[in-house]
Scaffold this motif. Structure first.
Motif, mmCIF file in Angstrom:
data_model
loop_
_atom_site.group_PDB
_atom_site.id
_atom_site.type_symbol
_atom_site.label_atom_id
_atom_site.label_comp_id
_atom_site.label_asym_id
_atom_site.label_seq_id
_atom_site.Cartn_x
_atom_site.Cartn_y
_atom_site.Cartn_z
ATOM 1 N N ALA A 138 0.822 -1.216 0.000
ATOM 2 C CA ALA A 138 0.000 0.000 0.000
ATOM 3 C C ALA A 138 0.857 1.268 0.000
ATOM 4 O O ALA A 138 0.452 2.296 -0.552
ATOM 5 C CB ALA A 138 -0.917 -0.008 1.220
ATOM 6 N N GLU A 139 2.033 1.187 0.602
ATOM 7 C CA GLU A 139 2.900 2.360 0.688
ATOM 8 C C GLU A 139 3.473 2.776 -0.667
ATOM 9 O O GLU A 139 4.003 3.880 -0.819
ATOM 10 C CB GLU A 139 4.044 2.104 1.679
ATOM 11 N N ASP A 140 3.383 1.906 -1.654
ATOM 12 C CA ASP A 140 3.934 2.194 -2.984
ATOM 13 C C ASP A 140 2.904 2.738 -3.964
ATOM 14 O O ASP A 140 3.231 2.968 -5.130
ATOM 15 C CB ASP A 140 4.542 0.913 -3.576
ATOM 16 N N ALA A 141 1.671 2.919 -3.504
ATOM 17 C CA ALA A 141 0.610 3.349 -4.422
ATOM 18 C C ALA A 141 -0.319 4.335 -3.727
ATOM 19 O O ALA A 141 -0.616 4.192 -2.551
ATOM 20 C CB ALA A 141 -0.183 2.140 -4.898
ATOM 21 N N ASP A 142 -0.767 5.319 -4.476
ATOM 22 C CA ASP A 142 -1.721 6.287 -3.924
ATOM 23 C C ASP A 142 -3.099 5.671 -3.753
ATOM 24 O O ASP A 142 -3.821 5.997 -2.813
ATOM 25 C CB ASP A 142 -1.823 7.512 -4.839
ATOM 26 N N ARG A 143 -3.468 4.788 -4.682
ATOM 27 C CA ARG A 143 -4.808 4.196 -4.670
ATOM 28 C C ARG A 143 -4.696 2.678 -4.740
ATOM 29 O O ARG A 143 -3.854 2.142 -5.459
ATOM 30 C CB ARG A 143 -5.627 4.719 -5.856
ATOM 31 N N SER A 144 -5.564 1.998 -4.001
ATOM 32 C CA SER A 144 -5.525 0.543 -3.966
ATOM 33 C C SER A 144 -6.318 -0.047 -5.132
ATOM 34 O O SER A 144 -6.995 0.656 -5.879
ATOM 35 C CB SER A 144 -6.088 0.035 -2.635
ATOM 36 N N LYS A 145 -6.225 -1.357 -5.297
ATOM 37 C CA LYS A 145 -7.018 -2.053 -6.296
ATOM 38 C C LYS A 145 -8.512 -1.785 -6.034
ATOM 39 O O LYS A 145 -8.912 -1.677 -4.882
ATOM 40 C CB LYS A 145 -6.760 -3.557 -6.228
ATOM 41 N N PRO A 146 -9.307 -1.653 -7.086
ATOM 42 C CA PRO A 146 -9.040 -1.992 -8.487
ATOM 43 C C PRO A 146 -8.344 -0.908 -9.308
ATOM 44 O O PRO A 146 -8.199 -1.080 -10.514
ATOM 45 C CB PRO A 146 -10.444 -2.251 -9.042
ATOM 46 N N ASP A 147 -7.948 0.213 -8.693
ATOM 47 C CA ASP A 147 -7.111 1.157 -9.438
ATOM 48 C C ASP A 147 -5.799 0.465 -9.788
ATOM 49 O O ASP A 147 -5.342 -0.438 -9.067
ATOM 50 C CB ASP A 147 -6.848 2.412 -8.599
ATOM 51 N N PRO A 148 -5.149 0.876 -10.852
ATOM 52 C CA PRO A 148 -3.979 0.145 -11.351
ATOM 53 C C PRO A 148 -2.653 0.527 -10.693
ATOM 54 O O PRO A 148 -1.614 -0.027 -11.057
ATOM 55 C CB PRO A 148 -3.959 0.517 -12.834
ATOM 56 N N ASP A 149 -2.691 1.447 -9.731
ATOM 57 C CA ASP A 149 -1.450 2.013 -9.196
ATOM 58 C C ASP A 149 -0.446 0.954 -8.727
ATOM 59 O O ASP A 149 0.750 1.028 -9.035
ATOM 60 C CB ASP A 149 -1.756 2.958 -8.028
ATOM 61 N N ILE A 150 -0.924 -0.027 -7.943
ATOM 62 C CA ILE A 150 0.004 -0.998 -7.361
ATOM 63 C C ILE A 150 0.575 -1.919 -8.428
ATOM 64 O O ILE A 150 1.727 -2.361 -8.342
ATOM 65 C CB ILE A 150 -0.680 -1.806 -6.232
#
Length: 224
Positions: A138-150
């Protein structure tokens, strides 16, 4: 999308490598009960696979970044670590599948919306921490799934292109995040979702053991 030679596998954790989805649902339910919110685990269960940034607004209309949201999330995290992590187990065949991926020479990286502290504790508990050295959380992405950030963060960290990677996951949120990242997803039913919920995955298996049994005909095989 035309796939090039497979070079890496992005690995979800909860429900995919570790049988932990029910534990997460119960942790949320118990934490919210302490704050006077009566939310049974079965209401939370369909939302597991999202991060708290999505789950709290969906479940209670509470902003995860608000003071209330942070208190809920922090208490849930402590409950999960103290009451549930010590009893977690791998999903059936998880370690053997990871070892097969390593023998195939794939670059492996964890792509999860879990908090880093919880992720590390879970992997240690089930004995997978040394097998998968690269991790995103979670620390590597602004938004969690289902957003594609991670998924995009995992691709970048592992130096993979979308067309050379496959995501292994167990929820429709994994599948959607893969689609939005142009990464094919192989779905597992071990997280509690049925095949219809995972219908946009390129292939679906019961659990890691089932995938391993059918490895040579799966999307992970060079002879498939």
């Amino acid at each position: 999308m035309k796939r090039r030679k497979l070079e890496g596998v992005l690995l979800d954790v909860d429900g995919t490598l570790i049988d932990s989805n029910e534990a997460h649902a119960r942790s949320w339910s118990e934490a919210l009960t302490e704050f006077g919110r009566d939310v049974p685990p079965e209401r939370v269960r369909p939302l597991i696979g999202m991060g708290g940034d999505k789950l709290l607004p969906e479940l209670l209309g509470v902003d995860a970044e608000s003071e209330t949201g942070k208190r809920f999330s922090d208490r849930r995290g402590r409950i999960f670590l103290e009451r549930y992590v010590p009893y977690l187990r791998q999903t059936r065949g998880a370690q053997l599948l990871v070892e097969r991926f390593r023998r195939e020479g794939f670059r492996l990286i964890i792509a999860t919306s879990a908090r880093e502290e919880e992720l590390c504790a879970m992997l240690r508990q089930v004995g997978l921490d040394d097998l998968i050295p690269q991790k995103t959380s979670a620390e590597d992405a602004d938004r969690s799934k289902p957003d594609p950030d991670i998924i995009k963060a995992a691709l970048d960290k592992a130096c993979l292109r979308p067309e050379t990677a496959i995501l292994l996951g167990d929820t429709p949120y994994d599948v959607e995040a893969g689609i939005r990242s142009n990464v094919d997803t192989v779905g597992l039913l071990s997280g509690g979702w049925d095949a219809d919920a995972l219908r946009d995955a390129v292939a679906i298996y019961e659990d890691p053991e089932d995938l391993l049994k059918h490895f040579t005909s799966s999307p992970f095989s060079s002879v498939a």
